[in-house]
Write an enzyme that holds these catalytic residues in place. Structure first.
Site, PDB file in Angstrom:
ATOM      1  N   PRO A   2      17.599 -15.773   3.032  1.00 21.33           N
ATOM      2  CA  PRO A   2      16.552 -16.709   3.283  1.00 21.33           C
ATOM      3  C   PRO A   2      15.243 -16.129   3.734  1.00 21.33           C
ATOM      4  O   PRO A   2      15.140 -15.594   4.818  1.00 21.33           O
ATOM      5  CB  PRO A   2      17.101 -17.538   4.426  1.00 21.33           C
ATOM      6  CG  PRO A   2      18.069 -16.610   5.078  1.00 21.33           C
ATOM      7  CD  PRO A   2      18.331 -15.493   4.173  1.00 21.33           C
ATOM      8  N   GLU A   3      14.260 -16.295   2.914  1.00 15.49           N
ATOM      9  CA  GLU A   3      12.889 -16.261   3.383  1.00 15.49           C
ATOM     10  C   GLU A   3      12.307 -17.562   2.856  1.00 15.49           C
ATOM     11  O   GLU A   3      13.033 -18.357   2.267  1.00 15.49           O
ATOM     12  CB  GLU A   3      12.144 -15.033   2.840  1.00 15.49           C
ATOM     13  CG  GLU A   3      12.560 -13.763   3.571  1.00 15.49           C
ATOM     14  CD  GLU A   3      11.725 -12.551   3.213  1.00 15.49           C
ATOM     15  OE1 GLU A   3      10.525 -12.719   2.963  1.00 15.49           O
ATOM     16  OE2 GLU A   3      12.286 -11.454   3.185  1.00 15.49           O
TER      17      GLU A   3
END
Length: 285
Positions: A2-3
DNA sequence: ACGGATGTTCGCGC
DNA sequence: CGCGCGAACATCCG
């Protein structure tokens, strides 16, 4: 995974499969993902019978609002993802929590390393939680006005990469997006933020938005991006230089180098991203 | 076997 | 107070 782009991908995914659905039953395993007062028992009790109304994203944080003022907060950490299956299909490995929906589907919070967060609270409690509110600019929601960025960068001599990854400045930028944005803008990751010229800040703002859009598009085509191991990744690493240390720069062919900044590896091209900007006539991209 | 991996937070020292 | 650094969290992979 996750970014910002991946989290935005999961926000849209949950919009599609969860919003409007009722949670028939909910389970959470007793893992470090559960924070605060949230226990497996409370998780199951609070979510059972609730209907999802909307999904919000604050930086890398996902917030699902249900009826009856119930809120589910989800952070995917380093290795989390939301995964959908039919109820008669097997529980995937490392599913840490499950939402059994009224349409026969199950949503799994799958997370190997469990560095993320899962918390059930009321919307009233959420409003009082400063730690769950993002303070920085959100590139997708707020855009990135070069003048505002300039004001933020001008105040600090910290390396520009560190500033990009500072959630109180810009929300959602992690090691990958920072690395890619700096490459796109032709800026060395160690340059003091206050040393950036206006045209460089403008290029960086464009670079950030471009890498986010690029990653979002790549994610829409693959259900999962494999980041680091080139062997498995092959064509599935959609990034220009992240994960490609030692390989040729896609722009000039020089060997991609690495430098450690704030204990994180930063890939960069020594030729396209020089340490000083004196005497480099940077042409059009 | 060791080191590093997309994130966040804390403590320490200057 | 700012800032860099390392560790911690927990697990997997080469």
């Amino acid at each position: 995974m996750p970014e910002l782009p991946e989290v935005e991908h999961y926000k849209r995914f949950l919009d599609r499969v969860l919003v409007g659905r009722q949670v028939a039953r909910a389970e959470a395993d007793p893992t470090p993902l559960l924070k605060g007062k949230t226990t497996p028992k409370l998780f199951a009790e609070k979510l059972a019978g609730r209907t999802a109304k909307c999904v919000e994203r604050n930086g890398k944080l996902l917030i699902v609002r249900f009826d009856e003022h119930v809120v589910l907060v989800s952070h995917l950490g380093m290795s989390g993802k939301w995964s959908l299956r039919k109820a008669d299909e097997e529980t995937p490995p490392r599913s840490r929590a499950r939402l059994f929906l009224d349409d026969g589907h199950v949503l799994d919070d799958v997370d190997t390393r469990m560095l993320g967060r899962l918390e059930v609270l009321s919307d009233h409690e959420l409003a009082r939680r400063d730690d769950l509110r993002s303070t920085g600019l959100d590139p997708l929601r707020d855009g990135l006005d070069p003048h505002r960025l300039g004001a933020l960068f001008g105040k600090t001599s910290r390396p520009i990469k560190v500033v990009l990854m500072d959630a109180s400045v810009i929300a959602g930028i992690g090691n990958i997006q920072a690395t890619e944005a700096l490459f796109r803008a032709g800026i060395h990751p160690k340059r003091p933020a206050s040393s950036l010229a206006p045209n460089e800040i403008a290029a960086l703002a464009e670079g950030i938005l471009a890498t986010i859009e690029h990653t979002l598009a790549a994610q829409a085509h693959e259900d999962e991006i494999i980041y680091l191991s080139e062997k498995k990744a092959g064509a599935r690493n959609p990034f220009l230089i992240y994960g490609r240390v030692g390989k040729p720069c896609p722009r000039c062919g020089a060997k991609i180098a690495a430098v450690s900044i704030a204990a994180r590896t930063s890939a960069y091209c020594p030729r396209c991203q020089p340490a000083t900007r004196s005497g480099l006539p940077r042409g059009r991209g």
